[in-house]
Design a protein around this motif. Sequence first.
Motif, short mmCIF file in Angstrom:
data_model
loop_
_atom_site.label_atom_id
_atom_site.label_comp_id
_atom_site.label_asym_id
_atom_site.label_seq_id
_atom_site.Cartn_x
_atom_site.Cartn_y
_atom_site.Cartn_z
N ASP A 1 4.18 -18.97 -19.53
CA ASP A 1 4.80 -18.29 -18.40
C ASP A 1 4.12 -18.69 -17.08
OD1 ASP A 1 6.65 -16.22 -17.34
OD2 ASP A 1 4.79 -15.18 -16.84
N ARG B 1 5.88 -20.72 -13.83
CA ARG B 1 5.97 -20.11 -12.50
C ARG B 1 5.36 -21.02 -11.43
NH1 ARG B 1 7.43 -14.68 -12.54
NH2 ARG B 1 7.61 -13.84 -14.65
N ARG C 1 14.76 -20.07 -12.24
CA ARG C 1 14.62 -18.74 -12.83
C ARG C 1 15.30 -18.62 -14.20
NH1 ARG C 1 17.72 -14.15 -11.97
NH2 ARG C 1 16.58 -12.19 -12.17
N ARG D 1 10.70 -15.38 -18.01
CA ARG D 1 10.92 -14.13 -17.27
C ARG D 1 10.40 -12.93 -18.05
NH1 ARG D 1 17.10 -14.63 -15.96
NH2 ARG D 1 16.79 -12.61 -14.99
N SER E 1 14.38 -12.03 -24.31
CA SER E 1 13.89 -13.33 -23.85
C SER E 1 13.26 -14.09 -25.02
CB SER E 1 12.92 -13.18 -22.68
OG SER E 1 12.63 -14.45 -22.13
#
Length: 197
Positions: A17, A21, A27, A32, A60
Amino acid sequence: MLDDRVRAVLARLEEEDAREREPGVPRDRRARQVAPTTGRFLFSLVAPQTDCEVLEIGGSRGYSTIWLAAGARYLGGRVLSLENDPAKVDAWRRNVADAGLEEWAELVPGDAFETLPGIDDVFDVVFLDAEKEHYEELFRLARAKLEPAALVVADNVLSHADPLAEYSRVRQADPTLESVTVPLDRGLEVSVVLRES
């Protein structure tokens, strides 16, 4: 329980993650996932409950599912997770299996607007972390599956105040709920069901 298998998968997903980012990956291609402190918060809500039935709307790649399922495993219970993105569905299955939590977590792939109405179950905890513009309708669909003392936790109510400030306002004005905005990470709206709607 957070055994070594669970901790290893959580750590790997946190690293993934963070990498996604940094370079600005679009996105819709990122995990997420919730922040680690939100994961611990979810675990702490589920772990003390015997036979806790959890509905997760927006699984997710399984990061929050793993926190929830580790909590459900503690005193018995299970997580039913809904996820629509096929790539995330595959990753969810791998990650939950790697964490050794398949017995406590089940995935229902597909659009929650189609799958949720067909789920014939009552839940103790609902975790809502889907597309923000759909929160109101998803809450309405989940509300029919809750009895008094159930909890609904909605993520991102501060980081996405537009449009989620209205979601929080409506929950806090509802006399069948007691609801509070918790300023943890991206903001959680925590609602306790007081009576049937």
